[in-house]
Design an enzyme around this catalytic site. Structure first.
Site, PDB file in Angstrom:
ATOM      1  N   LYS A 111       0.818  -1.209   0.000  1.00 13.05           N
ATOM      2  CA  LYS A 111       0.000   0.000   0.000  1.00 13.05           C
ATOM      3  C   LYS A 111       0.853   1.260   0.000  1.00 13.05           C
ATOM      4  CE  LYS A 111      -4.383  -1.611   1.950  1.00 13.05           C
ATOM      5  NZ  LYS A 111      -5.409  -1.394   3.006  1.00 13.05           N
ATOM      6  N   LYS A 192      -7.837 -12.310  -8.371  1.00 19.45           N
ATOM      7  CA  LYS A 192      -9.137 -12.398  -7.717  1.00 19.45           C
ATOM      8  C   LYS A 192      -9.986 -11.163  -7.979  1.00 19.45           C
ATOM      9  CE  LYS A 192      -8.332 -10.671  -3.097  1.00 19.45           C
ATOM     10  NZ  LYS A 192      -8.583 -10.829  -1.676  1.00 19.45           N
ATOM     11  N   LYS A 195     -12.274  -4.938  -5.449  1.00 21.82           N
ATOM     12  CA  LYS A 195     -12.834  -3.585  -5.534  1.00 21.82           C
ATOM     13  C   LYS A 195     -11.995  -2.712  -6.439  1.00 21.82           C
ATOM     14  CE  LYS A 195     -13.762  -3.731  -0.606  1.00 21.82           C
ATOM     15  NZ  LYS A 195     -13.759  -3.106   0.680  1.00 21.82           N
TER      16      LYS A 195
HETATM   17  P1  AMP Z   1     -11.758  -6.709   0.694  1.00 23.26           P
HETATM   18  O1  AMP Z   1     -12.756  -6.451  -0.369  1.00 23.26           O
HETATM   19  O2  AMP Z   1     -10.427  -7.066   0.143  1.00 23.26           O
HETATM   20  O3  AMP Z   1     -11.707  -5.661   1.773  1.00 23.26           O
HETATM   21  O4  AMP Z   1     -12.225  -8.029   1.445  1.00 23.26           O
HETATM   22  C1  AMP Z   1     -13.327  -8.140   2.313  1.00 23.26           C
HETATM   23  C2  AMP Z   1     -13.584  -9.615   2.535  1.00 23.26           C
HETATM   24  O5  AMP Z   1     -14.028 -10.254   1.319  1.00 23.26           O
HETATM   25  C3  AMP Z   1     -12.341 -10.408   2.972  1.00 23.26           C
HETATM   26  O6  AMP Z   1     -12.705 -11.393   3.928  1.00 23.26           O
HETATM   27  C4  AMP Z   1     -11.869 -11.057   1.703  1.00 23.26           C
HETATM   28  O7  AMP Z   1     -11.193 -12.248   1.905  1.00 23.26           O
HETATM   29  C5  AMP Z   1     -13.161 -11.326   0.951  1.00 23.26           C
HETATM   30  N1  AMP Z   1     -12.898 -11.276  -0.495  1.00 23.26           N
HETATM   31  C6  AMP Z   1     -12.458 -10.204  -1.198  1.00 23.26           C
HETATM   32  N2  AMP Z   1     -12.325 -10.489  -2.508  1.00 23.26           N
HETATM   33  C7  AMP Z   1     -12.676 -11.795  -2.647  1.00 23.26           C
HETATM   34  C8  AMP Z   1     -12.752 -12.697  -3.758  1.00 23.26           C
HETATM   35  N3  AMP Z   1     -12.469 -12.304  -4.990  1.00 23.26           N
HETATM   36  N4  AMP Z   1     -13.158 -13.961  -3.537  1.00 23.26           N
HETATM   37  C9  AMP Z   1     -13.469 -14.367  -2.282  1.00 23.26           C
HETATM   38  N5  AMP Z   1     -13.427 -13.579  -1.198  1.00 23.26           N
HETATM   39  C10 AMP Z   1     -13.039 -12.310  -1.357  1.00 23.26           C
END
Ligand code: AMP
Ligand code: TRP
Length: 327
Positions: A111, A192, A195
Site C-alpha cells: 500500500k 481475484k 474492488k
Molecule cells: P476486501 O474487499 O479485500 O476488503 O475483502 C473483504 C472480505 O471479502 C475479505 O474477507 C476477503 O477475503 C473477501 N474477499 C475479497 N475479494 C474476494 C474474492 N475475490 N473472492 C473471495 N473472497 C473475497
C-alpha cells in the site's frame, strides 16, 4: 460458546467475491458462534477519505451487511468509531508491537508503494486490527488470505502482553475460506475479483442490475477448447464460472459442471443463478436504504452491546499495565 470477530472496511463497492467469500460465511457463523461484525471506518482513515463519502459508504456497507442476512438480534453489528475502546486499545497495541514486526507487514509495503501520502496510521494499522480482535476475547477471526499476517501479529502481541503483564487477552486464531470460495475476475481469471480491479467488466457488484450481471458474465473470458470441466490450472475462466454457479446454488464446482457441453448455456445459467441469488438481497437493501434512521438505530444497539464487552477488556488491560484509574 466460540467468539467470532471480523471487520470490513467501508471503502469501495461490495462485490460477488466479498459476498461468496466472506459475507455469507458471516451470516452462517452468526447462528453457531457468538459473533461480532464491525464496519472498520477508523481503518479507512489510513488513506485520506472524503468526509461525505465516508459517512455514506459506512451507512451503505452496514445496510449491505443487514441485507445479506446479518441479523442484529442474533449477532452484534456495529461501527468501529462508535466504540472508542478500539482507538484506545490500539495505542496500547502500538506500544506492544515492535517496529520490526510492523515493518515486516507485506500489506504496508504494497500500500505504501502505491499511496501518494503514507500516513503513520497506515504503518500502525495492524495494531488497530489487533485491538479490534482482542477487545472481544475473540477465538476465531474469519478473514481472507491477505489478512493472515495481520492476525498472526495480533496473536504475537496478545502473547507478549500476557507474558509481560499477566493473563489479559485470549489468543485468537484466523480461519480462511475454502479454495472454492475464491471468486476470480471475469476478465482476468488468474487474479481475484476485487474492488480495485482495473476492469469494471470483470467485477460483479452486489447492486448490479440483472442486465449488467448478464452482460458481464456473457463476456467473461473462457478459452478456446470449448470443454466444460473444472480445472483451475488449465481452464481458469471456465472453472471460475463453475465455482460461482456452484456457490450460488449450494453445490461444488464439479457438481455444477454436470450436463454442460458448451459455454453459452453455462454462462446463461450462471448469470440467471447469480441474478436469482442476489435479487432478495438487493430488494432488502432497497428497503433499508429508504429508511437510514432505522439502520442507524440498529447500529446504535450494536455499539452498545460491543461497548459492554470492550470496556471490560480495556479496563483489565489498563489495570494490568499499571495505568492509574480515575478516583
Ligand atoms: P476486501 O474487499 O479485500 O476488503 O475483502 C473483504 C472480505 O471479502 C475479505 O474477507 C476477503 O477475503 C473477501 N474477499 C475479497 N475479494 C474476494 C474474492 N475475490 N473472492 C473471495 N473472497 C473475497
Ligand atoms: N484489515 C481488514 C481488511 O482490510 C479489516 C479488519 C479490520 C479486520 N479489523 C479487523 C478483519 C479485525 C478481521 C478482524 O480486510
Amino acid at each position: 460458546m466460540t467468539r467470532v470477530f471480523s471487520g470490513i472496511q467501508p471503502t469501495g463497492n461490495v462485490h460477488l467475491g466479498n459476498v461468496l467469500g466472506a459475507l455469507l460465511r458471516w451470516v452462517d457463523d452468526q447462528h453457531t458462534a457468538d459473533s461480532l461484525y464491525c464496519v472498520v471506518d477508523l481503518h479507512a482513515l489510513t488513506i485520506p477519505q472524503d468526509p461525505v463519502e465516508l459517512r455514506e459508504s459506512t451507512l451503505r456497507l452496514a445496510q449491505t451487511l443487514l441485507a445479506v442476512g446479518l441479523d442484529p438480534e442474533v449477532c452484534t453489528l456495529f461501527v468501529q468509531s462508535q466504540v472508542h475502546e478500539h482507538a484506545e486499545l490500539a495505542w496500547i497495541m502500538q506500544c506492544t508491537a515492535s517496529y520490526g514486526e510492523l515493518s515486516r507487514m507485506t500489506q504496508f509495503k504494497d500500500k505504501s508503494d502505491k499511496a501518494g501520502f503514507v500516513s503513520g496510521g497506515l504503518f500502525t494499522y495492524p495494531a488497530l486490527m489487533a485491538a479490534d480482535i482482542l477487545l472481544y476475547d475473540t477465538d476465531l477471526v474469519p478473514v481472507g488470505d491477505d489478512q493472515r499476517q495481520h492476525v498472526e501479529l495480533a496473536r504475537d502481541v496478545a502473547e507478549r502482553f500476557n507474558s509481560r503483564y499477566g493473563d489479559t487477552f485470549v489468543v485468537p486464531k484466523a480461519t480462511f475460506p475454502t479454495a472454492g470460495a475464491r471468486v476470480m475476475d471475469l476478465q482476468d481469471p488468474t487474479s481475484k475479483m476485487s474492488k480495485s480491479a482495473d476492469s469494471a467488466a470483470g467485477t460483479i457488484l452486489l447492486l448490479d442490475e440483472p442486465k449488467v450481471i448478464e452482460k458481464k458474465i456473457k463476456r467473461a473470458v473462457t478459452d478456446m477448447d470449448a470443454e466444460v470441466r473444472y480445472d483451475v490450472a488449465a481452464k481458469p475462466g471456465v472453472s471460475n464460472l463453475l465455482s460461482i454457479l456452484g456457490a450460488v446454488t449450494g453445490r461444488t464446482p464439479e457438481e455444477a459442471a454436470v450436463g454442460y457441453t458448451q459455454y453459452g448455456p453455462l454462462k446463461a445459467d450462471t448469470a440467471a443463478a447469480v441474478v436469482e441469488r442476489l435479487a432478495p438481497i438487493q430488494a432488502r437493501y432497497a428497503e433499508l436504504a429508504a429508511d437510514p434512521g432505522e439502520t442507524q438505530r440498529l447500529l446504535g444497539v450494536g455499539a452498545a452491546k460491543a461497548t459492554e464487552l470492550a470496556s471490560a477488556t480495556l479496563a483489565r488491560a489498563k489495570d494490568h499495565l499499571g495505568l492509574l484509574p480515575r478516583a
